[in-house]
Design a protein around this motif. Structure first.
Motif, PDB file in Angstrom:
ATOM      1  N   PRO A  58      46.085   6.371  29.596  1.00  0.00           N
ATOM      2  CA  PRO A  58      47.054   6.780  30.610  1.00  0.00           C
ATOM      3  C   PRO A  58      46.727   6.149  31.965  1.00  0.00           C
ATOM      4  CG  PRO A  58      46.239   8.681  29.378  1.00  0.00           C
ATOM      5  CD  PRO A  58      45.377   7.521  29.009  1.00  0.00           C
ATOM      6  N   ARG A  59      47.685   6.175  32.862  1.00  0.00           N
ATOM      7  CA  ARG A  59      47.529   5.554  34.180  1.00  0.00           C
ATOM      8  C   ARG A  59      46.293   6.061  34.917  1.00  0.00           C
ATOM      9  NH1 ARG A  59      52.422   6.385  38.400  1.00  0.00           N
ATOM     10  NH2 ARG A  59      52.328   8.421  37.392  1.00  0.00           N
ATOM     11  N   ALA A  60      46.059   7.379  34.902  1.00  0.00           N
ATOM     12  CA  ALA A  60      44.921   7.935  35.634  1.00  0.00           C
ATOM     13  C   ALA A  60      43.598   7.427  35.070  1.00  0.00           C
ATOM     14  CB  ALA A  60      44.964   9.460  35.590  1.00  0.00           C
ATOM     15  N   GLY A  61      43.523   7.287  33.747  1.00  0.00           N
ATOM     16  CA  GLY A  61      42.294   6.790  33.136  1.00  0.00           C
ATOM     17  C   GLY A  61      42.019   5.342  33.488  1.00  0.00           C
ATOM     18  N   ALA A  86      53.684   4.225  25.101  1.00  0.00           N
ATOM     19  CA  ALA A  86      53.532   4.629  23.703  1.00  0.00           C
ATOM     20  C   ALA A  86      53.384   6.140  23.564  1.00  0.00           C
ATOM     21  CB  ALA A  86      52.319   3.919  23.099  1.00  0.00           C
ATOM     22  N   ARG A  87      52.723   6.792  24.529  1.00  0.00           N
ATOM     23  CA  ARG A  87      52.553   8.250  24.462  1.00  0.00           C
ATOM     24  C   ARG A  87      53.901   8.955  24.499  1.00  0.00           C
ATOM     25  NH1 ARG A  87      49.537  11.449  28.490  1.00  0.00           N
ATOM     26  NH2 ARG A  87      50.329   9.922  29.970  1.00  0.00           N
ATOM     27  N   VAL A  88      54.782   8.500  25.372  1.00  0.00           N
ATOM     28  CA  VAL A  88      56.112   9.114  25.450  1.00  0.00           C
ATOM     29  C   VAL A  88      56.816   8.994  24.101  1.00  0.00           C
ATOM     30  CG1 VAL A  88      58.397   8.918  26.487  1.00  0.00           C
ATOM     31  CG2 VAL A  88      56.360   8.814  27.934  1.00  0.00           C
ATOM     32  N   ALA A  89      56.725   7.809  23.495  1.00  0.00           N
ATOM     33  CA  ALA A  89      57.366   7.610  22.193  1.00  0.00           C
ATOM     34  C   ALA A  89      56.746   8.516  21.134  1.00  0.00           C
ATOM     35  CB  ALA A  89      57.235   6.146  21.783  1.00  0.00           C
ATOM     36  N   MET A  90      55.422   8.648  21.157  1.00  0.00           N
ATOM     37  CA  MET A  90      54.754   9.500  20.175  1.00  0.00           C
ATOM     38  C   MET A  90      55.204  10.950  20.323  1.00  0.00           C
ATOM     39  SD  MET A  90      50.686  10.239  19.563  1.00  0.00           S
ATOM     40  CE  MET A  90      50.506  11.127  21.138  1.00  0.00           C
ATOM     41  N   PRO A 113      49.687  15.332  26.520  1.00  0.00           N
ATOM     42  CA  PRO A 113      51.143  15.244  26.662  1.00  0.00           C
ATOM     43  C   PRO A 113      51.540  14.650  28.019  1.00  0.00           C
ATOM     44  CG  PRO A 113      50.514  17.381  25.777  1.00  0.00           C
ATOM     45  CD  PRO A 113      49.238  16.692  26.203  1.00  0.00           C
ATOM     46  N   PRO A 114      52.473  13.716  28.055  1.00  0.00           N
ATOM     47  CA  PRO A 114      52.901  13.108  29.321  1.00  0.00           C
ATOM     48  C   PRO A 114      53.715  14.074  30.166  1.00  0.00           C
ATOM     49  CG  PRO A 114      54.198  12.260  27.499  1.00  0.00           C
ATOM     50  CD  PRO A 114      53.143  13.116  26.892  1.00  0.00           C
ATOM     51  N   ALA A 115      53.468  14.071  31.450  1.00  0.00           N
ATOM     52  CA  ALA A 115      54.147  14.993  32.365  1.00  0.00           C
ATOM     53  C   ALA A 115      55.638  14.718  32.465  1.00  0.00           C
ATOM     54  CB  ALA A 115      53.502  14.911  33.744  1.00  0.00           C
ATOM     55  N   VAL A 116      56.063  13.505  32.120  1.00  0.00           N
ATOM     56  CA  VAL A 116      57.478  13.157  32.278  1.00  0.00           C
ATOM     57  C   VAL A 116      58.364  13.822  31.233  1.00  0.00           C
ATOM     58  CG1 VAL A 116      56.978  10.954  33.374  1.00  0.00           C
ATOM     59  CG2 VAL A 116      57.203  11.062  30.878  1.00  0.00           C
ATOM     60  N   LEU A 117      57.768  14.402  30.180  1.00  0.00           N
ATOM     61  CA  LEU A 117      58.550  15.055  29.140  1.00  0.00           C
ATOM     62  C   LEU A 117      58.533  16.569  29.332  1.00  0.00           C
ATOM     63  CD1 LEU A 117      57.618  13.122  25.861  1.00  0.00           C
ATOM     64  CD2 LEU A 117      59.609  12.819  27.321  1.00  0.00           C
TER      65      LEU A 117
END
Length: 290
Positions: A58-61, A86-90, A113-117
């Motif tokens: 992820p971006r932060a990492g 890819a995380r969003v798609a998963m 889990p991505p915050a955008v979802l």
């Protein structure tokens, strides 16, 4: 194609840069000499810098990793990662909800889990024989031939499992040692008849993410974006596919083939031969980002 000696020779023509990391800004161990200074100087003129990386993190990492490598915070504005795409798609169910993770433990952040979802699906990590799909963030041993995964891939292909590739890179050079990446495994799976899904360079999802990151900072047209990268099948193919101008870094993956010395520029004849062989058509070429 023009060989240049410094980013500043052409940067005033662009309002934003989409910059690859590994092989351009750092070597997997430390920042390259001159990279921080070149990017910070560009930003000081008002230009925006988005790091566009095939990292599965992820971006932060990635931001934490960059600090460890010595990449200055004033060298960039934001980061778009293959891992985030890819995380969003998963979490939208691209390969099911029961997932076999092929990758090192250090990539566990991929499963946050991505915050955008607003409504991510419940993802479970399970053994291969219980899985509905595969998420590949990288090989367990980056020095081992990807073919060691053939038995597992045969079993997965027979069951019709899709493989989500979090990092389309084939190889990287870590401090001078060449290592295999997730893209090599995804390519093997596809060659064996399995279905691999890609979200990083050269595929459109990561460029869509990079544009969204950029749009939060400034309204920039594609004609005012310069892509910078060293990978022929990832950075270069992606920039060409997105119709972006490309500054090709010859001292990355192609350093030996182009006879590019540290902090120097490539041999013109060998560069032309390499570009012809790989199909790369850059707007400009430079040995290293400086």
């Amino acid at each position: 194609m023009q060989i240049i000696h410094a980013l500043s020779e052409v940067s005033a023509r662009y309002d934003a840069l989409f910059v690859d990391l590994w092989g351009c800004v750092h070597d997997g161990v430390r920042v390259y000499p001159g990279a921080n200074e070149a990017l910070a100087a560009y930003r000081a003129t008002g230009g925006k810098v988005i790091f566009v990386t095939n990292s599965p993190r992820p971006r932060a990492g990635v931001a934490v990793q960059l600090e460890q490598f010595g990449v200055a915070k004033d060298a960039y504005d934001d980061i778009a990662t293959s891992g985030d795409s890819a995380r969003v798609a998963m979490y939208r169910g691209a390969v099911g909800t029961k997932i076999w993770h092929l990758g090192p433990d250090q990539d566990a952040g991929f499963f946050e889990p991505p915050a955008v979802l607003d409504d991510p699906l419940p993802i479970q990590r399970v053994p291969l024989d219980q899985a509905e799909g595969i998420v590949c963030t990288g090989p367990l041993d980056p020095l081992a031939d990807p073919a060691v995964m053939r038995p597992e891939f045969l079993a997965a292909k027979t069951r019709g499992l899709k493989l989500l590739c979090a990092n389309p890179d084939i190889v990287v050079d870590r401090g001078g040692v060449r290592e295999w990446c997730a893209g090599a495994l995804a390519g093997l799976y596809a060659d064996m008849g399995g279905e691999s899904l890609y979200f990083g360079k050269p595929h459109p999802p990561i460029y869509d993410l990079a544009r969204r990151r950029l749009a939060k900072l400034a309204d920039v047209s594609d004609s005012a974006i310069l892509a910078i990268g060293d990978g022929p099948v990832t950075d270069a193919a992606g920039a060409m596919g997105e119709d972006l101008d490309l500054l090709f870094i010859s001292g990355g993956l192609g350093a030996e083939e182009t006879a590019t010395p540290p902090l120097g520029n490539p041999d013109p004849a060998k560069l032309q031969a390499y570009l012809a062989e790989t199909g790369v058509v850059p707007t400009y070429t430079i040995g290293s980002l400086r």
